[in-house]
Scaffold this motif. Sequence first.
Motif, PDB file in Angstrom:
ATOM      1  N   ALA A  77      -8.140  -0.559   3.845  1.00  9.38           N
ATOM      2  CA  ALA A  77      -6.896   0.130   4.201  1.00  9.38           C
ATOM      3  C   ALA A  77      -6.438   1.080   3.106  1.00  9.38           C
ATOM      4  N   ALA A  78      -6.843   0.794   1.856  1.00 10.10           N
ATOM      5  CA  ALA A  78      -6.398   1.609   0.720  1.00 10.10           C
ATOM      6  C   ALA A  78      -7.220   2.874   0.544  1.00 10.10           C
ATOM      7  N   ILE A 118      -7.243   2.188  -8.324  1.00 18.15           N
ATOM      8  CA  ILE A 118      -6.514   0.939  -8.093  1.00 18.15           C
ATOM      9  C   ILE A 118      -7.495  -0.092  -7.542  1.00 18.15           C
ATOM     10  N   CYS A 119      -7.439  -1.298  -8.096  1.00 22.78           N
ATOM     11  CA  CYS A 119      -8.241  -2.423  -7.598  1.00 22.78           C
ATOM     12  C   CYS A 119      -7.291  -3.416  -6.933  1.00 22.78           C
ATOM     13  N   PRO A 120      -7.109  -3.305  -5.629  1.00 21.10           N
ATOM     14  CA  PRO A 120      -6.221  -4.220  -4.916  1.00 21.10           C
ATOM     15  C   PRO A 120      -6.989  -5.481  -4.526  1.00 21.10           C
ATOM     16  N   PRO A 121      -6.321  -6.461  -3.947  1.00 20.91           N
ATOM     17  CA  PRO A 121      -7.070  -7.573  -3.364  1.00 20.91           C
ATOM     18  C   PRO A 121      -8.096  -7.027  -2.360  1.00 20.91           C
ATOM     19  N   GLY A 175      -7.795   5.412   2.261  1.00 24.65           N
ATOM     20  CA  GLY A 175      -7.241   6.687   2.700  1.00 24.65           C
ATOM     21  C   GLY A 175      -6.199   7.259   1.760  1.00 24.65           C
ATOM     22  N   SER A 176      -5.973   6.589   0.630  1.00 18.79           N
ATOM     23  CA  SER A 176      -4.869   6.971  -0.253  1.00 18.79           C
ATOM     24  C   SER A 176      -5.140   8.227  -1.062  1.00 18.79           C
ATOM     25  N   GLY A 177      -6.405   8.584  -1.221  1.00 22.64           N
ATOM     26  CA  GLY A 177      -6.726   9.756  -2.034  1.00 22.64           C
ATOM     27  C   GLY A 177      -7.059   9.417  -3.474  1.00 22.64           C
ATOM     28  N   ILE A 178      -6.921   8.163  -3.879  1.00 21.01           N
ATOM     29  CA  ILE A 178      -7.379   7.767  -5.211  1.00 21.01           C
ATOM     30  C   ILE A 178      -8.536   6.786  -5.065  1.00 21.01           C
ATOM     31  N   ALA A 179      -9.307   6.655  -6.117  1.00 26.91           N
ATOM     32  CA  ALA A 179     -10.454   5.755  -6.085  1.00 26.91           C
ATOM     33  C   ALA A 179      -9.975   4.314  -5.956  1.00 26.91           C
ATOM     34  N   ILE A 180     -10.722   3.529  -5.198  1.00 29.90           N
ATOM     35  CA  ILE A 180     -10.372   2.130  -4.966  1.00 29.90           C
ATOM     36  C   ILE A 180     -11.507   1.254  -5.466  1.00 29.90           C
ATOM     37  N   GLY A 181     -11.152   0.110  -6.054  1.00 27.90           N
ATOM     38  CA  GLY A 181     -12.173  -0.775  -6.602  1.00 27.90           C
ATOM     39  C   GLY A 181     -11.949  -2.222  -6.236  1.00 27.90           C
ATOM     40  N   LEU A 216       0.821  -1.211   0.000  1.00 28.57           N
ATOM     41  CA  LEU A 216       0.000   0.000   0.000  1.00 28.57           C
ATOM     42  C   LEU A 216       0.857   1.264   0.000  1.00 28.57           C
ATOM     43  N   ALA A 217       2.118   1.136   0.383  1.00 29.77           N
ATOM     44  CA  ALA A 217       3.021   2.290   0.335  1.00 29.77           C
ATOM     45  C   ALA A 217       3.145   2.832  -1.088  1.00 29.77           C
ATOM     46  N   GLU A 218       2.930   1.966  -2.089  1.00 30.32           N
ATOM     47  CA  GLU A 218       2.989   2.414  -3.491  1.00 30.32           C
ATOM     48  C   GLU A 218       1.900   3.438  -3.811  1.00 30.32           C
TER      49      GLU A 218
END
Length: 247
Positions: free
Chosen positions: A48-49, A39-42, A51-57, A19-21
């Motif tokens: 947790a993702a 970003i679509c992470p697992p 809070g990064s400021g980008i959309a998560i899917g 997630l540091a990326e």
Amino acid sequence: MRRTLIVGNWKMNGDRAALAELGGIATAAAACPAIDVAICPPATLIAAATGSGIAIGGQDCHAAARGAHTGCLSAGMLVEAGAALCIVGHSERRCDQHETDADVRAKAIAAMAAGMIAIVCVGETEAERDAGDAVAVVAAQIDGSVPDDATPDALVVAYEPVWAIGTGRVPSIADVAEMHGAIRTRLSAKLGAAAAGGVRILYGGSMNGANAAALLAVADVDGGLVGGASLTAAAFVPIIEAAQAVG
Ligand code: PGA
């Protein structure tokens, strides 16, 4: 009118340390206001993702809202975790989990009903392209996988030739142009020209910092769905910057 969308699909890669990326990716996204980045992470990392400021899917969802489906996640669960988008019908799921067009359509409907943008994936195999059937195969996938009442704010289509995913091979620019135009035409027949004109059609399959500008400059290519090159900021940021430059 169609904002370019660059989506990273981490597939079954990444842990909390990865997630540091997102920091570097979010910084680049903020510096490129003309485009949208997600970003679509697992699924285990979605909350947790956020809070990064980008959309998560998400990378998949079940068609049902709840029930006895051990190991599955509903669209509503993904939304509660913080997902704003959801990939459905990726070729790896169509292959590994034997998902049909009808399955994919039901998942897209569920994702949209939960308030997410559904990214519906289509794409031909190498044998289908060699046989001259690529456009017909993808058109049939569009017919079967895209909900009939999909609207441009809730639908994204990703064209991902199966033979280009993770292989370093990409179709010719002419073939990408032909396919994206054919997809737009098929969407017009299905949704009407006005709605189809607003749907973003992403290219996916070995997109990287070196080839992104040429692919994103093709008419009817409205962004990218990126696997391997989305796993690090160093690899993904050049794609974001190429998209911003192309406009
Ligand atoms: P790739 O994957 O960029 O690693 O080829 C793309 C995808 O499968 O979404």
